[in-house]
Scaffold this active site. Structure first.
Site, PDB file in Angstrom:
ATOM      1  N   THR A  73      23.115  -1.532 -44.540  1.00 34.41           N
ATOM      2  CA  THR A  73      24.551  -1.278 -44.440  1.00 34.41           C
ATOM      3  C   THR A  73      25.039  -0.728 -45.774  1.00 34.41           C
ATOM      4  OG1 THR A  73      24.776  -3.081 -42.852  1.00 34.41           O
ATOM      5  CG2 THR A  73      26.783  -2.264 -43.883  1.00 34.41           C
ATOM      6  N   SER A  95      18.007   4.495 -40.152  1.00 34.67           N
ATOM      7  CA  SER A  95      18.881   3.338 -40.384  1.00 34.67           C
ATOM      8  C   SER A  95      18.103   2.047 -40.185  1.00 34.67           C
ATOM      9  CB  SER A  95      20.054   3.366 -39.394  1.00 34.67           C
ATOM     10  OG  SER A  95      20.787   2.162 -39.438  1.00 34.67           O
ATOM     11  N   ILE A 113      27.167   9.474 -47.831  1.00 29.91           N
ATOM     12  CA  ILE A 113      25.781   9.593 -48.280  1.00 29.91           C
ATOM     13  C   ILE A 113      25.395  11.051 -48.452  1.00 29.91           C
ATOM     14  CG2 ILE A 113      23.384   9.250 -47.540  1.00 29.91           C
ATOM     15  CD1 ILE A 113      24.259   6.571 -46.344  1.00 29.91           C
ATOM     16  N   TYR A 160      24.144   3.003 -31.236  1.00 26.18           N
ATOM     17  CA  TYR A 160      23.772   3.508 -32.561  1.00 26.18           C
ATOM     18  C   TYR A 160      22.302   3.196 -32.860  1.00 26.18           C
ATOM     19  CZ  TYR A 160      23.871   4.301 -37.588  1.00 26.18           C
ATOM     20  OH  TYR A 160      23.595   4.750 -38.864  1.00 26.18           O
TER      21      TYR A 160
END
Length: 249
Positions: free
Chosen positions: A176, A131, A19, A144
């Site tokens: 994801t 996220s 990314i 995470y």
């Protein structure tokens, strides 16, 4: 025609792959001069600095080098991060400390070092990479998810602290995504094809998020056209956070 980021200088951490590399390419396409921070650099990478975000001295040296050589810093994209799998029983204390050091405190170090430069910019913006794990409970993502939940809260606190200094702070929450980390997870699965299909199926639009789609969101939040947007978590997740579809017939 000049792009919307023409004349602006950006720093992207973790910008050598995945990314981060897509963000670097998009910001450059929009006219920004972009410095890449990463622990691992490859040949041909322009304006690259070997920086580990867990090393405060290296972060400060890198930021000052960019600000001095490029004439300032207008945009910081806190993209550097690492993954983790497991329930709370599976990740030892040292892994918790390391992941939080990279994913949360690493963002603090970079933004903190950049603040003196950002305060001089008329178009200052920080974009933190968060996220879907900050807003949805996912199996075996306790560590995470906790780190990204902290990033989401940190983004709000930073936005409140610095809005009156003219510094906007936002985050992007990818679902994801098709990244090297996910690729390694799939390669290690007993049935990579079935695992990929399962990951795609849990996102309502039926596929993994593309890195370029995340980069588009970052570029929007980083640019002056988003001048009234701060303290926002922009989901790029195919609807995973908010949509509840019925099973396919």
């Amino acid at each position: 025609m000049s792009g919307p980021l023409e004349g602006l200088v950006a720093v992207v951490t973790g910008g050598a792959s995945g990314i981060g590399a897509a963000v670097v390419a998009r910001l450059r396409e929009d006219g920004a001069r972009v410095a890449v921070f990463d622990r691992e650099l490859h040949d041909g990478l322009a304006d690259a600095y070997r920086v580990d975000v867990t090393d405060d001295a290296a972060v400060r040296a890198g930021i000052d080098a960019v600000g001095t050589s490029m004439g300032g810093i207008d945009i910081v994209v806190n993209n550097a991060g690492i993954g983790a799998q497991g329930t709370i029983e599976e990740n030892p204390d040292d892994e918790w400390h390391h992941v939080l050091d990279v994913n949360v405190v690493g963002m603090v170090r970079v933004a903190r070092a950049a603040l003196p430069w950002l305060r001089r910019s008329p178009s200052a913006a920080i974009v933190n990479m968060c996220s879907i794990a900050a807003t949805a409970g996912l199996p075996r993502r306790a560590l995470y998810g906790a780190s990204k939940g902290a990033v989401q809260s940190l983004t709000l606190q930073m936005a409140a602290d610095h809005v009156r200094e003219g510094i906007r702070v936002n985050a992007v929450n990818p679902g994801t995504a098709d990244t090297p980390w996910i690729g390694r997870l799939l390669a290690a699965a007993d049935d990579p094809a079935a695992e990929r299909a399962a990951l795609e199926a849990r996102q309502p639009h039926g596929r993994l998020v593309r890195a370029e789609e995340v980069a588009d969101a970052v570029a929007h939040l980083a640019g002056p056209r988003a001048g009234s947007t701060t303290g926002v978590m922009l989901a790029v997740d195919g609807g995973m956070a908010g949509l509840r579809l019925r099973p396919r017939e």
